[in-house]
Design a protein around this motif. Structure first.
Motif, PDB file in Angstrom:
ATOM      1  N   CYS A 158       0.869  -1.182   0.000  1.00  0.00           N
ATOM      2  CA  CYS A 158       0.000   0.000   0.000  1.00  0.00           C
ATOM      3  C   CYS A 158       0.901   1.226   0.000  1.00  0.00           C
ATOM      4  CB  CYS A 158      -0.920   0.007   1.220  1.00  0.00           C
ATOM      5  SG  CYS A 158      -1.919   1.508   1.351  1.00  0.00           S
ATOM      6  N   GLY A 159       0.907   1.959  -1.095  1.00  0.00           N
ATOM      7  CA  GLY A 159       1.802   3.093  -1.245  1.00  0.00           C
ATOM      8  C   GLY A 159       1.483   4.261  -0.338  1.00  0.00           C
ATOM      9  N   ASN A 160       0.206   4.634  -0.243  1.00  0.00           N
ATOM     10  CA  ASN A 160      -0.177   5.721   0.661  1.00  0.00           C
ATOM     11  C   ASN A 160       0.104   5.331   2.102  1.00  0.00           C
ATOM     12  OD1 ASN A 160      -1.139   7.603  -1.268  1.00  0.00           O
ATOM     13  ND2 ASN A 160      -3.050   6.471  -1.445  1.00  0.00           N
ATOM     14  N   GLY A 161      -0.121   4.068   2.416  1.00  0.00           N
ATOM     15  CA  GLY A 161       0.178   3.579   3.755  1.00  0.00           C
ATOM     16  C   GLY A 161       1.668   3.635   4.055  1.00  0.00           C
ATOM     17  N   ALA A 162       2.491   3.375   3.051  1.00  0.00           N
ATOM     18  CA  ALA A 162       3.947   3.415   3.248  1.00  0.00           C
ATOM     19  C   ALA A 162       4.405   4.812   3.650  1.00  0.00           C
ATOM     20  CB  ALA A 162       4.656   2.964   1.979  1.00  0.00           C
ATOM     21  N   ARG A 163       3.824   5.832   3.051  1.00  0.00           N
ATOM     22  CA  ARG A 163       4.188   7.206   3.429  1.00  0.00           C
ATOM     23  C   ARG A 163       3.778   7.475   4.876  1.00  0.00           C
ATOM     24  NH1 ARG A 163       1.401   8.399  -1.119  1.00  0.00           N
ATOM     25  NH2 ARG A 163       0.108   9.930  -0.040  1.00  0.00           N
ATOM     26  N   CYS A 164       2.576   7.034   5.260  1.00  0.00           N
ATOM     27  CA  CYS A 164       2.126   7.206   6.644  1.00  0.00           C
ATOM     28  C   CYS A 164       3.003   6.410   7.598  1.00  0.00           C
ATOM     29  CB  CYS A 164       0.666   6.785   6.773  1.00  0.00           C
ATOM     30  SG  CYS A 164      -0.494   7.911   5.961  1.00  0.00           S
ATOM     31  N   PHE A 165       3.427   5.220   7.165  1.00  0.00           N
ATOM     32  CA  PHE A 165       4.327   4.396   7.961  1.00  0.00           C
ATOM     33  C   PHE A 165       5.603   5.171   8.282  1.00  0.00           C
ATOM     34  CE2 PHE A 165       7.534   1.284   8.844  1.00  0.00           C
ATOM     35  CZ  PHE A 165       6.897   0.164   9.357  1.00  0.00           C
ATOM     36  N   ALA A 166       6.196   5.799   7.270  1.00  0.00           N
ATOM     37  CA  ALA A 166       7.438   6.555   7.461  1.00  0.00           C
ATOM     38  C   ALA A 166       7.249   7.694   8.448  1.00  0.00           C
ATOM     39  CB  ALA A 166       7.941   7.082   6.117  1.00  0.00           C
ATOM     40  N   LYS A 167       6.156   8.441   8.300  1.00  0.00           N
ATOM     41  CA  LYS A 167       5.888   9.551   9.230  1.00  0.00           C
ATOM     42  C   LYS A 167       5.649   9.032  10.634  1.00  0.00           C
ATOM     43  CE  LYS A 167       2.815  13.520  10.024  1.00  0.00           C
ATOM     44  NZ  LYS A 167       3.949  14.409  10.387  1.00  0.00           N
ATOM     45  N   PHE A 168       4.930   7.910  10.740  1.00  0.00           N
ATOM     46  CA  PHE A 168       4.606   7.348  12.055  1.00  0.00           C
ATOM     47  C   PHE A 168       5.870   6.958  12.813  1.00  0.00           C
ATOM     48  CE2 PHE A 168       3.751   3.789  14.867  1.00  0.00           C
ATOM     49  CZ  PHE A 168       2.618   4.194  15.562  1.00  0.00           C
ATOM     50  N   VAL A 169       6.779   6.227  12.181  1.00  0.00           N
ATOM     51  CA  VAL A 169       7.966   5.759  12.904  1.00  0.00           C
ATOM     52  C   VAL A 169       8.886   6.915  13.261  1.00  0.00           C
ATOM     53  CG1 VAL A 169       7.859   3.429  11.961  1.00  0.00           C
ATOM     54  CG2 VAL A 169       9.218   5.163  10.764  1.00  0.00           C
ATOM     55  N   ARG A 170       8.880   7.983  12.469  1.00  0.00           N
ATOM     56  CA  ARG A 170       9.679   9.172  12.803  1.00  0.00           C
ATOM     57  C   ARG A 170       9.027   9.962  13.937  1.00  0.00           C
ATOM     58  NH1 ARG A 170      14.385  11.535  10.884  1.00  0.00           N
ATOM     59  NH2 ARG A 170      13.251  13.441  10.417  1.00  0.00           N
ATOM     60  N   ASP A 171       7.706  10.196  13.827  1.00  0.00           N
ATOM     61  CA  ASP A 171       7.000  10.974  14.848  1.00  0.00           C
ATOM     62  C   ASP A 171       7.034  10.288  16.208  1.00  0.00           C
ATOM     63  OD1 ASP A 171       6.438  12.813  12.917  1.00  0.00           O
ATOM     64  OD2 ASP A 171       4.291  12.384  12.795  1.00  0.00           O
ATOM     65  N   ASN A 172       7.004   8.963  16.207  1.00  0.00           N
ATOM     66  CA  ASN A 172       6.988   8.203  17.460  1.00  0.00           C
ATOM     67  C   ASN A 172       8.388   7.809  17.927  1.00  0.00           C
ATOM     68  OD1 ASN A 172       3.983   7.427  18.286  1.00  0.00           O
ATOM     69  ND2 ASN A 172       4.101   7.450  16.051  1.00  0.00           N
ATOM     70  N   ARG A 173       9.397   8.381  17.258  1.00  0.00           N
ATOM     71  CA  ARG A 173      10.797   8.209  17.642  1.00  0.00           C
ATOM     72  C   ARG A 173      11.214   6.737  17.678  1.00  0.00           C
ATOM     73  NH1 ARG A 173      11.452  12.899  22.383  1.00  0.00           N
ATOM     74  NH2 ARG A 173      10.789  14.649  21.046  1.00  0.00           N
ATOM     75  N   LEU A 174      10.618   5.967  16.791  1.00  0.00           N
ATOM     76  CA  LEU A 174      11.056   4.586  16.632  1.00  0.00           C
ATOM     77  C   LEU A 174      12.325   4.521  15.792  1.00  0.00           C
ATOM     78  CD1 LEU A 174       7.579   2.893  16.023  1.00  0.00           C
ATOM     79  CD2 LEU A 174       8.912   2.952  18.139  1.00  0.00           C
ATOM     80  N   THR A 175      12.595   5.615  15.064  1.00  0.00           N
ATOM     81  CA  THR A 175      13.839   5.781  14.326  1.00  0.00           C
ATOM     82  C   THR A 175      14.073   7.267  14.099  1.00  0.00           C
ATOM     83  OG1 THR A 175      15.071   5.175  12.321  1.00  0.00           O
ATOM     84  CG2 THR A 175      12.733   5.645  12.050  1.00  0.00           C
TER      85      THR A 175
END
Length: 276
Positions: free
Chosen positions: A75-92
């Protein structure tokens, strides 16, 4: 048990995103369907799970479940949200993130303007790779629905897509025809069906009937598949902007053997907890 989640969207294609690194849960298909219900649940097109990596050369595992409870490859749109999520939640703190999907590895780049560029990988065009039940590769495949035959391009972006060129997407029978083509016997795993209107060589409009979800406001893999189909038919250039009901995506592709690159926004809506 209570599970923390974040509601996000990419151009209106909306998601329930769950961190499965700091918490543990199991989502049965019936639970996914209940959570996806827009009247009695949270409401979303897909459930996205952020999991620990299963191999040393990636940062995370990325799993996607449609609103009907079925797990899908990409899911391409989901992949963009995935990237923002892991950055915003300081998982990376990485700006370039490698994630493992059901269909392989994809790379996500968080840009300075907040948009995310996704390396969607090399499109698959052979019939057995899409898959579409056809003996040999063709530019367009004839699919019969009732007494009428439609010619569709077939592309896999990690998930199967059929792309139908139309004169006007506002008048295209997306729901009726999309449902019939999605489950056509030539698509053994069903397919997402894109209705593509080429405005000029660098701009097109698109509506997508997604398998397991129906029409959504945006479909990242659908936009990539449509761009590939249009390029192969000499209708589109290497860099295009595609307008979906929820907004625009920038797609680039240098031709066969190259990855498709997709750039667009990702938006956090709210956070919450739900009992499952």
């Amino acid at each position: 048990m209570l599970v923390k989640f974040t509601k996000m969207h990419g151009l209106g294609n909306d998601f329930m995103v769950v961190d499965m690194i700091s918490q543990h849960a199991h989502f049965r298909p019936d639970q996914v369907r209940k959570l996806a219900d827009r009247n009695f649940g949270i409401g979303f097109d897909q459930l996205l799970l952020v999991e620990p990596p299963g191999r040393p050369d990636v940062d995370f595992r990325y799993r996607i479940f449609n609103a009907d409870g079925s797990e899908v490859e990409q899911c391409g749109n989901g992949a963009r949200c995935f990237a923002k999520f892991v950055r915003d939640n300081r998982l990376t703190n990485k700006k370039n993130v490698r994630v493992e999907t059901k269909n392989g590895i994809i790379e996500l780049v968080v840009n300075k303007d907040g948009t995310v560029t996704v390396d969607m990988g090399v499109p698959r065009l052979e019939p057995s790779q899409v898959p579409i039940n056809f003996p040999e590769r063709q530019l367009l495949y004839p699919l019969q629905v009732g007494e009428k035959t439609y010619e569709l391009a077939a592309v896999s972006m990690g998930n199967p897509h059929g792309v139908l060129q139309v004169e006007d997407i506002n008048r295209a029978p997306v729901h009726k025809l999309g449902r019939a083509l999605e489950s056509h016997e030539l698509f053994p795993e069903k397919a997402n069906i894109g209705f593509l209107q080429v405005v000029h060589r660098r701009f097109a409009k698109l509506r997508v009937f997604e398998r397991g979800a129906g029409e959504t406001l945006a479909c990242g893999t659908g936009a990539c598949a449509a761009m590939v189909a249009g390029y192969l038919q000499d209708l589109l250039d290497e860099k295009v902007e595609i307008k979906l009901p929820g907004g625009n995506l920038k797609i680039s592709w240098a031709g066969e053997g190259h990855s498709v690159m997709m750039t667009g926004p990702a938006t956090r809506v709210f956070e919450g907890q739900v009992r499952i």
